[in-house]
Design a protein around this motif. Sequence first.
Motif, PDB file in Angstrom:
ATOM      1  N   LEU A 160       0.822  -1.210   0.000  1.00 23.38           N
ATOM      2  CA  LEU A 160       0.000   0.000   0.000  1.00 23.38           C
ATOM      3  C   LEU A 160       0.852   1.255   0.000  1.00 23.38           C
ATOM      4  N   GLY A 161       2.062   1.136   0.508  1.00 22.30           N
ATOM      5  CA  GLY A 161       2.946   2.288   0.581  1.00 22.30           C
ATOM      6  C   GLY A 161       4.053   2.009   1.564  1.00 22.30           C
ATOM      7  N   GLY A 162       4.997   2.936   1.629  1.00 21.09           N
ATOM      8  CA  GLY A 162       6.113   2.734   2.536  1.00 21.09           C
ATOM      9  C   GLY A 162       6.962   3.985   2.582  1.00 21.09           C
ATOM     10  N   THR A 163       8.110   3.866   3.222  1.00 22.39           N
ATOM     11  CA  THR A 163       8.969   5.038   3.300  1.00 22.39           C
ATOM     12  C   THR A 163       9.570   5.328   1.934  1.00 22.39           C
ATOM     13  N   ILE A 164       9.678   6.611   1.631  1.00 24.02           N
ATOM     14  CA  ILE A 164      10.319   6.974   0.370  1.00 24.02           C
ATOM     15  C   ILE A 164      11.789   7.304   0.605  1.00 24.02           C
ATOM     16  N   ASP A 165      12.226   7.277   1.854  1.00 25.15           N
ATOM     17  CA  ASP A 165      13.654   7.496   2.104  1.00 25.15           C
ATOM     18  C   ASP A 165      14.153   6.600   3.233  1.00 25.15           C
ATOM     19  N   ASP A 166      14.349   7.143   4.440  1.00 23.77           N
ATOM     20  CA  ASP A 166      14.891   6.333   5.535  1.00 23.77           C
ATOM     21  C   ASP A 166      13.787   5.494   6.177  1.00 23.77           C
ATOM     22  N   SER A 350       3.875  -6.324  -8.855  1.00 27.88           N
ATOM     23  CA  SER A 350       2.828  -5.944  -9.790  1.00 27.88           C
ATOM     24  C   SER A 350       2.607  -4.444  -9.768  1.00 27.88           C
ATOM     25  N   GLN A 351       2.979  -3.869  -8.629  1.00 27.80           N
ATOM     26  CA  GLN A 351       2.589  -2.489  -8.396  1.00 27.80           C
ATOM     27  C   GLN A 351       3.780  -1.539  -8.484  1.00 27.80           C
ATOM     28  N   ALA A 352       3.642  -0.490  -9.264  1.00 25.23           N
ATOM     29  CA  ALA A 352       4.698   0.515  -9.296  1.00 25.23           C
ATOM     30  C   ALA A 352       4.701   1.231  -7.950  1.00 25.23           C
ATOM     31  N   PRO A 353       5.883   1.385  -7.338  1.00 25.13           N
ATOM     32  CA  PRO A 353       5.913   2.075  -6.056  1.00 25.13           C
ATOM     33  C   PRO A 353       5.355   3.481  -6.206  1.00 25.13           C
ATOM     34  N   MET A 354       4.662   3.913  -5.179  1.00 26.77           N
ATOM     35  CA  MET A 354       4.101   5.259  -5.216  1.00 26.77           C
ATOM     36  C   MET A 354       5.104   6.229  -4.608  1.00 26.77           C
ATOM     37  N   LEU A 355       5.438   7.219  -5.341  1.00 26.71           N
ATOM     38  CA  LEU A 355       6.380   8.196  -4.819  1.00 26.71           C
ATOM     39  C   LEU A 355       5.618   9.365  -4.254  1.00 26.71           C
ATOM     40  N   GLY A 356       5.837   9.639  -2.995  1.00 29.03           N
ATOM     41  CA  GLY A 356       5.049  10.676  -2.350  1.00 29.03           C
ATOM     42  C   GLY A 356       5.560  12.072  -2.601  1.00 29.03           C
TER      43      GLY A 356
ATOM     44  N   GLU B  59      10.646   4.878  -9.193  1.00 22.76           N
ATOM     45  CA  GLU B  59      10.948   3.682  -8.397  1.00 22.76           C
ATOM     46  C   GLU B  59      11.486   4.141  -7.050  1.00 22.76           C
ATOM     47  N   ASP B  60      11.088   3.435  -6.011  1.00 21.22           N
ATOM     48  CA  ASP B  60      11.590   3.783  -4.686  1.00 21.22           C
ATOM     49  C   ASP B  60      13.107   3.637  -4.645  1.00 21.22           C
ATOM     50  N   VAL B  61      13.751   4.607  -4.053  1.00 21.99           N
ATOM     51  CA  VAL B  61      15.186   4.523  -3.812  1.00 21.99           C
ATOM     52  C   VAL B  61      15.382   4.705  -2.305  1.00 21.99           C
ATOM     53  N   PRO B  62      15.294   3.616  -1.553  1.00 15.08           N
ATOM     54  CA  PRO B  62      15.410   3.737  -0.100  1.00 15.08           C
ATOM     55  C   PRO B  62      16.850   4.029   0.322  1.00 15.08           C
TER      56      PRO B  62
END
Lengths: 364, 158
Positions: A160-166, A350-356, B59-62
């Motif tokens: 559903l989503g997640g951190t976009i950095d740390d 399947s899902q492109a990550p969502m960039l916030g 694309e996520d870049v963590p």
Amino acid sequence: MRASMTVLGIESSCDDTAAAVVFGTPDQATIQSSIVESQTDLHAAFGGVVPELAARAHAEKLDHCVELALRDAGLTLADVDGIAVTSGPGLIGGVLSGVMCAKGLSAATGLPLIGVNHLAGHALTPRLTDALHFPYLLLLVSGGHCQFLIVKSATDFRRLGGTIDDAPGEAFDKVAKLLGLPQPGGPSVEAAARNGNPKGFALPRPLLDRDGCDMSFSGLKTAVLRMRDQLVEADGGLTEQSRNDLCASFQEAVCDVLAAKTSIAIKAYKGLSPATPSFAVAGGVAANQAIRGLLETVCTENGIAFSAPPLALCTDNAAMIAYAGLTLFDLGRSSDLSLSARPRWPLDQSQAPMLGSGKKGAKA
Amino acid sequence: MTNRFATQSLKSADDTAQLAQAVSSVLTTGDVLLLEGPLGAGKSHFARHAIQARLGRAEDVPSPTFTLVQVYETPDLDIWHCDLYRLSDPDGAIELGLEEAFETAAYLIEWPSRLGDLRPADAVTLQLAMGAGEDHREATFSGQPSGFRTRLESVLND
């Protein structure tokens, strides 16, 4: 009724080396043994958690871990029905040594082999510990990960989503470093926060006002740094009270973000009309009592069952890999000796990550 | 700083992102960019935008602090995003396989001081320093004359 299996699990994708034996079926499995060789204790004395990088060191410890896991379970390899190994994502050296070890055992014994996604291991743990029914909502929050997943089956995960950095665990470690607190930062920041005022300093809640479940914690770390520098300049140093207040304010900001995004994730999850709505939090950050307590409250408010696997099974371990392997074997899956290590392996491909941030293409 | 060849004053996180996109456009196999600066200077932010620009997709870049290395496969170039923050000495970098792999991909390396003698002679260093304003950063590029440096100069000084 499905036949019970005994599966040996091997995990070496990050800092720890681990082996475990799990017995049972996907619906009812028990941990026969679980060995984790951690570097943390050793290095804590030197003021930092240093990763176990050496593939060689992992390899040396793996043999020992496997031996101990079998001994603790009172078994030999002849009693095992299959071998599960983390084949990604993670540190390539570590993953490779685990995969090599598992392949060696498989080739020598003829036992079936299965490569397991490390994140799937974490994601399926609530099935092992709390017998959650699919689909359930999972927040995986640790040093290196932070994401919301709807776990639909052993092979179907929706991110559903997640951190976009740390990841939050990393933010705790870095804040501890910035404030001169010992590593690992999670427990030391939490301890300082207990004596601090969470309203002491106004810190940002990145992405809080956005829809969706994406989060950002990097800017929060930078805000703590700025605040520290201002305090040092104003007071000629950082007083213990200021440090405690800063820790409490930081922790509350993390709590607020996780709570708000958990509410959004629950709404998305409820759209699937699950028969027994359940939420589980896994990962080392779930050990933080403030975060855990708040997530429990959010679940209660939203009428959804809360669970958190015991800490030893929230952090990296091989029992989760053995269990995930068991469920995959049960589905008729297995790998052959061409199994390779995958440093990057998103659960939901399947899902492109969502960039916030929406900052990409800022020139346009 | 020796061999300094370009400086930029960045007024916002977006400025840093635009600089990253410009640098990204000239990256090629064998390039090593060392990202220096204190915690919170924007090293990961820079790397994230450089990688996303080259990938051409969201694309996520963590942060690679915990995993140490993340590899990205762009259409024409592999980019290794490394963070050596948790390493204590160059032995760790050798174990990571950095030494052998320097010739097969482009590298963005945070906390490069841990590289020790493994630091390639033709690597370019980007120093990000905190500026006066909250989101201000001073970017300084340095490095010996090299193909990478020449390509960077062409996009940084126009």
